[in-house]
Design a protein around this motif. Sequence first.
Motif, PDB file in Angstrom:
ATOM      1  N   GLU A  63      18.923  -4.399  -1.642  1.00  0.00           N
ATOM      2  CA  GLU A  63      18.535  -3.599  -0.482  1.00  0.00           C
ATOM      3  C   GLU A  63      17.295  -2.754  -0.796  1.00  0.00           C
ATOM      4  O   GLU A  63      16.384  -2.630   0.031  1.00  0.00           O
ATOM      5  CB  GLU A  63      19.690  -2.689  -0.059  1.00  0.00           C
ATOM      6  CG  GLU A  63      20.888  -3.443   0.496  1.00  0.00           C
ATOM      7  CD  GLU A  63      21.989  -2.513   0.998  1.00  0.00           C
ATOM      8  OE1 GLU A  63      21.688  -1.324   1.261  1.00  0.00           O
ATOM      9  OE2 GLU A  63      23.143  -2.967   1.127  1.00  0.00           O
ATOM     10  N   ALA A  64      17.268  -2.175  -1.984  1.00  0.00           N
ATOM     11  CA  ALA A  64      16.146  -1.324  -2.365  1.00  0.00           C
ATOM     12  C   ALA A  64      14.848  -2.122  -2.454  1.00  0.00           C
ATOM     13  O   ALA A  64      13.792  -1.675  -1.980  1.00  0.00           O
ATOM     14  CB  ALA A  64      16.437  -0.653  -3.709  1.00  0.00           C
ATOM     15  N   VAL A  65      14.909  -3.306  -3.027  1.00  0.00           N
ATOM     16  CA  VAL A  65      13.716  -4.153  -3.144  1.00  0.00           C
ATOM     17  C   VAL A  65      13.248  -4.611  -1.769  1.00  0.00           C
ATOM     18  O   VAL A  65      12.050  -4.613  -1.476  1.00  0.00           O
ATOM     19  CB  VAL A  65      14.004  -5.362  -4.061  1.00  0.00           C
ATOM     20  CG1 VAL A  65      12.858  -6.372  -3.992  1.00  0.00           C
ATOM     21  CG2 VAL A  65      14.213  -4.900  -5.501  1.00  0.00           C
ATOM     22  N   ALA A  66      14.180  -4.993  -0.914  1.00  0.00           N
ATOM     23  CA  ALA A  66      13.821  -5.439   0.441  1.00  0.00           C
ATOM     24  C   ALA A  66      13.162  -4.316   1.233  1.00  0.00           C
ATOM     25  O   ALA A  66      12.301  -4.569   2.091  1.00  0.00           O
ATOM     26  CB  ALA A  66      15.066  -5.935   1.170  1.00  0.00           C
ATOM     27  N   SER A  67      13.522  -3.060   0.932  1.00  0.00           N
ATOM     28  CA  SER A  67      12.964  -1.935   1.683  1.00  0.00           C
ATOM     29  C   SER A  67      11.469  -1.754   1.411  1.00  0.00           C
ATOM     30  O   SER A  67      10.753  -1.186   2.241  1.00  0.00           O
ATOM     31  CB  SER A  67      13.713  -0.645   1.322  1.00  0.00           C
ATOM     32  OG  SER A  67      13.395  -0.208   0.014  1.00  0.00           O
ATOM     33  N   VAL A  68      10.990  -2.251   0.280  1.00  0.00           N
ATOM     34  CA  VAL A  68       9.550  -2.151  -0.039  1.00  0.00           C
ATOM     35  C   VAL A  68       8.764  -3.018   0.936  1.00  0.00           C
ATOM     36  O   VAL A  68       7.743  -2.599   1.490  1.00  0.00           O
ATOM     37  CB  VAL A  68       9.278  -2.585  -1.483  1.00  0.00           C
ATOM     38  CG1 VAL A  68       7.783  -2.513  -1.767  1.00  0.00           C
ATOM     39  CG2 VAL A  68      10.045  -1.700  -2.481  1.00  0.00           C
ATOM     40  N   THR A  69       9.238  -4.233   1.154  1.00  0.00           N
ATOM     41  CA  THR A  69       8.573  -5.134   2.110  1.00  0.00           C
ATOM     42  C   THR A  69       8.628  -4.561   3.512  1.00  0.00           C
ATOM     43  O   THR A  69       7.632  -4.565   4.248  1.00  0.00           O
ATOM     44  CB  THR A  69       9.238  -6.522   2.080  1.00  0.00           C
ATOM     45  OG1 THR A  69       9.158  -7.060   0.766  1.00  0.00           O
ATOM     46  CG2 THR A  69       8.571  -7.459   3.061  1.00  0.00           C
ATOM     47  N   THR A  70       9.790  -4.042   3.891  1.00  0.00           N
ATOM     48  CA  THR A  70       9.952  -3.470   5.236  1.00  0.00           C
ATOM     49  C   THR A  70       8.996  -2.298   5.453  1.00  0.00           C
ATOM     50  O   THR A  70       8.423  -2.153   6.528  1.00  0.00           O
ATOM     51  CB  THR A  70      11.407  -2.989   5.431  1.00  0.00           C
ATOM     52  OG1 THR A  70      12.293  -4.096   5.249  1.00  0.00           O
ATOM     53  CG2 THR A  70      11.600  -2.409   6.807  1.00  0.00           C
ATOM     54  N   ALA A  71       8.821  -1.474   4.459  1.00  0.00           N
ATOM     55  CA  ALA A  71       7.953  -0.297   4.570  1.00  0.00           C
ATOM     56  C   ALA A  71       6.494  -0.671   4.763  1.00  0.00           C
ATOM     57  O   ALA A  71       5.711   0.119   5.288  1.00  0.00           O
ATOM     58  CB  ALA A  71       8.111   0.584   3.333  1.00  0.00           C
ATOM     59  N   ASN A  72       6.117  -1.883   4.346  1.00  0.00           N
ATOM     60  CA  ASN A  72       4.718  -2.295   4.430  1.00  0.00           C
ATOM     61  C   ASN A  72       4.426  -3.240   5.594  1.00  0.00           C
ATOM     62  O   ASN A  72       3.318  -3.787   5.684  1.00  0.00           O
ATOM     63  CB  ASN A  72       4.293  -2.942   3.115  1.00  0.00           C
ATOM     64  CG  ASN A  72       4.087  -1.928   2.018  1.00  0.00           C
ATOM     65  OD1 ASN A  72       2.997  -1.396   1.856  1.00  0.00           O
ATOM     66  ND2 ASN A  72       5.147  -1.649   1.252  1.00  0.00           N
ATOM     67  N   LYS A  73       5.380  -3.453   6.481  1.00  0.00           N
ATOM     68  CA  LYS A  73       5.159  -4.302   7.638  1.00  0.00           C
ATOM     69  C   LYS A  73       4.354  -3.565   8.696  1.00  0.00           C
ATOM     70  O   LYS A  73       4.495  -2.361   8.852  1.00  0.00           O
ATOM     71  CB  LYS A  73       6.502  -4.765   8.230  1.00  0.00           C
ATOM     72  CG  LYS A  73       7.182  -5.837   7.390  1.00  0.00           C
ATOM     73  CD  LYS A  73       8.448  -6.323   8.076  1.00  0.00           C
ATOM     74  CE  LYS A  73       9.118  -7.435   7.267  1.00  0.00           C
ATOM     75  NZ  LYS A  73      10.367  -7.916   7.902  1.00  0.00           N
ATOM     76  N   ALA A 125       0.807  -1.216   0.000  1.00  0.00           N
ATOM     77  CA  ALA A 125       0.000   0.000   0.000  1.00  0.00           C
ATOM     78  C   ALA A 125       0.841   1.266   0.000  1.00  0.00           C
ATOM     79  O   ALA A 125       0.324   2.357  -0.208  1.00  0.00           O
ATOM     80  CB  ALA A 125      -0.929   0.013   1.214  1.00  0.00           C
ATOM     81  N   LYS A 126       2.146   1.131   0.238  1.00  0.00           N
ATOM     82  CA  LYS A 126       3.001   2.320   0.261  1.00  0.00           C
ATOM     83  C   LYS A 126       4.415   1.964  -0.175  1.00  0.00           C
ATOM     84  O   LYS A 126       4.768   0.789  -0.327  1.00  0.00           O
ATOM     85  CB  LYS A 126       3.011   2.945   1.650  1.00  0.00           C
ATOM     86  CG  LYS A 126       3.465   2.009   2.762  1.00  0.00           C
ATOM     87  CD  LYS A 126       3.349   2.703   4.105  1.00  0.00           C
ATOM     88  CE  LYS A 126       3.763   1.774   5.246  1.00  0.00           C
ATOM     89  NZ  LYS A 126       3.661   2.451   6.559  1.00  0.00           N
ATOM     90  N   LEU A 127       5.222   2.996  -0.348  1.00  0.00           N
ATOM     91  CA  LEU A 127       6.619   2.836  -0.766  1.00  0.00           C
ATOM     92  C   LEU A 127       7.548   3.347   0.332  1.00  0.00           C
ATOM     93  O   LEU A 127       7.154   4.185   1.147  1.00  0.00           O
ATOM     94  CB  LEU A 127       6.878   3.622  -2.056  1.00  0.00           C
ATOM     95  CG  LEU A 127       6.188   3.125  -3.327  1.00  0.00           C
ATOM     96  CD1 LEU A 127       6.430   4.115  -4.462  1.00  0.00           C
ATOM     97  CD2 LEU A 127       6.681   1.740  -3.718  1.00  0.00           C
ATOM     98  N   PRO A 128       8.779   2.875   0.327  1.00  0.00           N
ATOM     99  CA  PRO A 128       9.748   3.382   1.313  1.00  0.00           C
ATOM    100  C   PRO A 128      10.222   4.766   0.899  1.00  0.00           C
ATOM    101  O   PRO A 128      10.013   5.201  -0.240  1.00  0.00           O
ATOM    102  CB  PRO A 128      10.879   2.357   1.230  1.00  0.00           C
ATOM    103  CG  PRO A 128      10.839   1.901  -0.195  1.00  0.00           C
ATOM    104  CD  PRO A 128       9.375   1.833  -0.548  1.00  0.00           C
TER     105      PRO A 128
END
Length: 238
Positions: free
Chosen positions: A228-238, A59-62
């Motif tokens: 790292e950039a791709v992983a940050s998308v998942t982290t931002a949506n936790k 639902a969002k981006l980092p």
Amino acid sequence: MHRSAPRLTRILACAAVPVMLVVAGCSSNSDGKSEDSASSASPIPEAKKSPTVAPAKFAKLPDPCDSIGEKTIEDLVPGTKTKGGTDGKSSDVSRRGSCSWNGLDDNGVKGSQYRWLDVSFLRYDSDASLGVSAEQRAEESYEKEIAKAKATEGAKDVKTSPAPGIGDEATTVNFRLRKTDEDFTYATVVARTENGVVTLTYNGTGYAGAKNPSTSDITKDALKAAKEAVASVTTANK
């Protein structure tokens, strides 16, 4: 006078018979059912339902400038004056965003190494009116971003290769580009993770006699940053 009354009654009764038959004939169809009942039994067509599509996972981006670790930035872009990156600005940060870094590692008479790193994010929502899911829209965007990298104006020796282990799918586009009278080595990594698309571009050149970076070295560093950039998308949506 009294004898004519029964006769008059019989005449009126006979005259009424055709009228009743006409009325009965107009109110019935061939199978004996009334037209009103036949029309009421006709099925009512159902309204078309909108196609069901899967909802968007992300639902969002980092924050693009926080999507890559400080240590990675130091390693990939030595000499950068803006370690926090330069925000690309966006009118809708939940759907798109970007950040870039650049730096010159000056080694005096041994020459200098210039590096430039850019990362951009795109996020898509499902469109129920078209029956298209967010993931399908991201898949289409993923292919377009690859095509855009391959079509970079002035690019030479363009090559693509899969980049396994990054998101749901990823591709690396390598090429060389001459600008400011120098030959730059490029690696662009395009990755899709669910309904998000990440495009990371890393390039560099040697100045004042310094050797240009190899394609393999630029690609290795670009892949590291892309993960790292791709992983940050998942982290931002936790």
